[in-house]
Enzyme design. Structure first.
Site, PDB file in Angstrom:
ATOM      1  N   ASP A  50      52.062  14.938  42.968  1.00 49.73           N
ATOM      2  CA  ASP A  50      50.625  14.940  42.676  1.00 49.73           C
ATOM      3  C   ASP A  50      49.952  16.194  43.236  1.00 49.73           C
ATOM      4  O   ASP A  50      48.772  16.416  42.990  1.00 49.73           O
ATOM      5  CB  ASP A  50      49.944  13.682  43.240  1.00 49.73           C
ATOM      6  CG  ASP A  50      50.233  13.489  44.716  1.00 49.73           C
ATOM      7  OD1 ASP A  50      51.412  13.368  45.079  1.00 49.73           O
ATOM      8  OD2 ASP A  50      49.279  13.480  45.524  1.00 49.73           O
TER       9      ASP A  50
ATOM     10  N   ARG B 220      47.833  17.984  37.314  1.00 48.05           N
ATOM     11  CA  ARG B 220      49.041  18.023  38.157  1.00 48.05           C
ATOM     12  C   ARG B 220      50.218  17.370  37.444  1.00 48.05           C
ATOM     13  O   ARG B 220      50.021  16.664  36.450  1.00 48.05           O
ATOM     14  CB  ARG B 220      48.773  17.217  39.445  1.00 48.05           C
ATOM     15  CG  ARG B 220      47.583  17.699  40.242  1.00 48.05           C
ATOM     16  CD  ARG B 220      46.686  16.516  40.620  1.00 48.05           C
ATOM     17  NE  ARG B 220      45.407  17.008  41.147  1.00 48.05           N
ATOM     18  CZ  ARG B 220      45.226  17.351  42.413  1.00 48.05           C
ATOM     19  NH1 ARG B 220      46.211  17.188  43.281  1.00 48.05           N
ATOM     20  NH2 ARG B 220      44.080  17.832  42.809  1.00 48.05           N
TER      21      ARG B 220
ATOM     22  N   ASP C 182      45.786  21.905  46.585  1.00 47.63           N
ATOM     23  CA  ASP C 182      45.664  20.912  47.657  1.00 47.63           C
ATOM     24  C   ASP C 182      46.118  21.459  49.002  1.00 47.63           C
ATOM     25  O   ASP C 182      47.221  21.191  49.474  1.00 47.63           O
ATOM     26  CB  ASP C 182      46.411  19.609  47.312  1.00 47.63           C
ATOM     27  CG  ASP C 182      45.564  18.736  46.395  1.00 47.63           C
ATOM     28  OD1 ASP C 182      44.513  19.221  45.921  1.00 47.63           O
ATOM     29  OD2 ASP C 182      45.945  17.581  46.164  1.00 47.63           O
TER      30      ASP C 182
HETATM   31  P1  AMP Z   1      46.869  14.170  49.376  1.00 47.87           P
HETATM   32  O1  AMP Z   1      47.865  13.711  50.373  1.00 47.87           O
HETATM   33  O2  AMP Z   1      45.679  14.863  49.961  1.00 47.87           O
HETATM   34  O3  AMP Z   1      47.463  14.904  48.236  1.00 47.87           O
HETATM   35  O4  AMP Z   1      46.218  12.845  48.757  1.00 47.87           O
HETATM   36  C1  AMP Z   1      46.985  11.873  48.109  1.00 47.87           C
HETATM   37  C2  AMP Z   1      46.043  10.920  47.413  1.00 47.87           C
HETATM   38  O5  AMP Z   1      45.143  10.335  48.362  1.00 47.87           O
HETATM   39  C3  AMP Z   1      45.176  11.551  46.355  1.00 47.87           C
HETATM   40  O6  AMP Z   1      45.040  10.625  45.314  1.00 47.87           O
HETATM   41  C4  AMP Z   1      43.869  11.776  47.062  1.00 47.87           C
HETATM   42  O7  AMP Z   1      42.788  11.796  46.174  1.00 47.87           O
HETATM   43  C5  AMP Z   1      43.796  10.571  47.983  1.00 47.87           C
HETATM   44  N1  AMP Z   1      42.982  10.824  49.169  1.00 47.87           N
HETATM   45  C6  AMP Z   1      43.261  11.628  50.212  1.00 47.87           C
HETATM   46  N2  AMP Z   1      42.272  11.601  51.114  1.00 47.87           N
HETATM   47  C7  AMP Z   1      41.335  10.762  50.630  1.00 47.87           C
HETATM   48  C8  AMP Z   1      40.054  10.312  51.079  1.00 47.87           C
HETATM   49  N3  AMP Z   1      39.525  10.717  52.232  1.00 47.87           N
HETATM   50  N4  AMP Z   1      39.380   9.445  50.295  1.00 47.87           N
HETATM   51  C9  AMP Z   1      39.879   9.019  49.140  1.00 47.87           C
HETATM   52  N5  AMP Z   1      41.066   9.400  48.658  1.00 47.87           N
HETATM   53  C10 AMP Z   1      41.785  10.249  49.388  1.00 47.87           C
HETATM   54 MG    MG Z   2      46.626  15.831  46.787  1.00 47.74          MG
END
Ligand code: AMP
Ligand code: MG
Length: 523
Positions: free
Chosen positions: A269, A199, A279
């Site tokens: 990201d 990313r 994502d």
């Molecule tokens: P996102 O908003 O899904 O793009 O996630 C942003 C960040 O949070 C990324 O680094 C994901 O890997 C982390 N993340 C989201 N959900 C979880 C989860 N349930 N456990 C661990 N990391 C998470």
């Molecule tokens: Mg993400």
């Protein structure tokens, strides 16, 4: 099942020397080795036959115990060395520091038919990047990702793919609406597949830490592995890389605008270096054509990631990527030139896209009048709630010799036909007359035009409520609708007479229902 796993990313890039799976800042490394959680009772809900075939797996493979163990993450074949990547990102406009694969674990690469794919499990347990979260994923968000990414592929949109959807057999605690009401939900794992999951944020983290060595290693790897046609890594190829990422990102966003897809969380990201849609979180599909719409309740206030703002945000994110690779180039002008040309190129491509939706061919002398025609249409589409998918699909039935009957052709797209008062009906009729006059200047036969329009205006998309119905059934253990929607959306541009019920406006019960028009990031 036999898959020859390769370790292309990990063999060529620096690893985190710490093997202990604890949450921490990881420096000087592109990834950490991790092991997915072991599971007592995983089960397969659905697998994508075409995706399996693409990586060299058969239907028998899908039904094997090894497939179940491998793609639930429960037990990997010997010799596999899974890893989580280190990345950072700008979230909602602010630098958020280290993020990383918090609940994604990469299994490695496989090559089939000269194409190399990275396999990644989403929801297979915690990693050093999990911060305060658990590394798991719930069934509802996994169904949404699984169905939508495969549907997007069939819609012709660059995207990460999905190989399988599994239940972990474990329960996961989630506060779905962030309102203090946590509940246990079923845990799930999706195996995602893409050429790469790198990313913008993978580059940003090293720039932010002024770690030029690792930054250069990652940029060089990206060029060699994914942009080899640009040539040997050098200052020139770094600039060419930004140009190509910019082109691909633009292409991707044009597709989103064409089909009414709203990503919902375009943080840096969540932007792929390959220009893939990545994502699938609180995404949604336009029902009423509305530039201001976003499905993401977390973004309700500022609507940063609303439909009409996606192109601007793509550019904003590209500027962050340019900043990240700047230390390798040390000259702003060529990077600025690329960013500056984005808006102009977007204007050109967006116009071409809208022309294709209307069945108009490119005619240099008609550019200005086409722009005006399209702008008038956008105003009308916003004037009363009009279903985007049905509107454009219906328009292929428009008879240019009878513009006065045009309103009849498109009337099914209006949510409240009663809102079409005299003035609005008149405006629509005027527009339809202008449209018919413009069509008369086309050489294409009506049949050919209709065919062409139906190749860019899908008949079926994964409407927000459709995914929710599949989720509601799955919560009761019935996966029939997942399979039905999966199969339907393999051919989104085709007429499918037995599936007409999915070619319909959003039902009223779904208008303000959680999961249908309102989604949070909780997944
Ligand atoms: P996102 O908003 O899904 O793009 O996630 C942003 C960040 O949070 C990324 O680094 C994901 O890997 C982390 N993340 C989201 N959900 C979880 C989860 N349930 N456990 C661990 N990391 C998470
Ligand atoms: Mg993400």
């Amino acid at each position: 099942m036999q898959l020859d796993i390769q370790h292309l990313f990990t063999d060529q890039l620096p690893a985190d020397p710490i093997l202990e799976n604890t949450r921490r800042q990881v420096s000087g490394a592109c990834y950490s080795y991790v092991t997915p959680q072991s599971l007592t009772n995983p089960s397969l809900i659905h697998a994508s036959d075409p995706m399996a075939k693409t990586i060299g797996l058969s239907v028998d493979d899908i039904n094997s115990q090894t497939f179940l163990e491998t793609f639930s993450g429960s037990k990997l074949p010997t010799g596999w060395r899974p890893y989580a990547m280190c990345y950072g990102g700008h979230q909602f406009g602010n630098w958020a520091g280290q993020l990383g694969d918090g609940r994604a674990i990469n299994l490695g690469q496989v090559t089939h038919n000269q194409q190399t794919w990275t396999l990644q499990l989403k929801g297979a347990g915690a990693t050093p990047y999990s911060r305060t979260a658990d590394g798991k994923a719930v069934l509802r968000s996994s169904i949404r990702e699984y169905l939508c990414s495969e549907a997007m592929h069939s819609l012709g949109v660059p995207t990460t793919r999905a190989l399988s959807l599994m239940l972990t057999g474990d329960k996961v605690m989630r506060d779905m609406l962030y309102d203090g009401n946590p509940a246990l939900e079923q845990g799930a794992v999706v195996c995602r597949v893409a050429e790469s999951f790198i990313r913008f944020g993978n580059f940003e983290i090293f720039a932010a830490r002024q770690d030029q060595t690792t930054l250069k290693a990652l940029v060089d790897y990206t060029i060699k592995q994914h942009f080899a046609h640009l040539g040997t890594p050098s200052r020139e190829t770094y600039i060419a890389l930004l140009q190509e990422v910019s082109d691909r990102t633009l292409e991707m966003v044009i597709h989103w605008q064409r089909i009414g897809f709203v990503h919902g969380v375009m943080n840096t990201d969540n932007l792929s270096i390959l220009g893939l849609t990545i994502d699938y979180g609180p995404y949604g599909w336009l029902e009423g054509y509305d530039y201001d719409w976003t499905p993401n309740t977390t973004d309700r206030q500022h609507k940063r990631y609303r439909y009409g703002n996606q192109p601007n945000i793509a550019l904003w994110n590209l500027a962050k990527l340019a900043n990240a690779i700047y230390p390798l180039i040390n000259e702003a002008a060529p990077l600025e030139a690329i960013l500056n040309s984005f808006k102009d190129q977007y204007e050109v491509k967006a116009l071409q896209m809208m022309q294709s939706k209307l069945g108009l061919s490119y005619q240099p002398s008609k550019l200005d009048s086409d722009k005006a025609l399209i702008n008038e249409l956008k105003v009308l589409l916003h004037a009363t709630e009009t279903d985007m998918t049905i509107f454009f699909r219906s328009l292929s039935h428009f008879d240019l010799t009878q513009p006065e009957k045009g309103l009849e052709v498109i009337k099914d797209a209006f949510y409240t036909p009663g809102e079409l008062d005299m003035t609005l009906s008149q405006q629509w009729n005027d527009w339809l007359v202008d449209y018919s006059q413009r069509l008369q200047q086309e050489s294409q036969s009506p049949e050919a035009r209709s065919t062409q329009m139906n190749q860019v205006n899908p008949k079926y998309v994964l409407r927000n409520y459709m995914a929710q119905l599949a989720i509601d059934d799955a919560d009761k253990g019935d996966y029939g609708l997942i399979d039905e929607l999966y199969t339907l959306l393999q051919h989104p541009y085709s007429e499918q007479p037995t599936s007409e019920q999915w070619y319909a406006k959003r039902p009223e019960w779904a208008r303000n229902k959680v999961g249908c028009s309102m989604l949070s990031c909780s997944s």
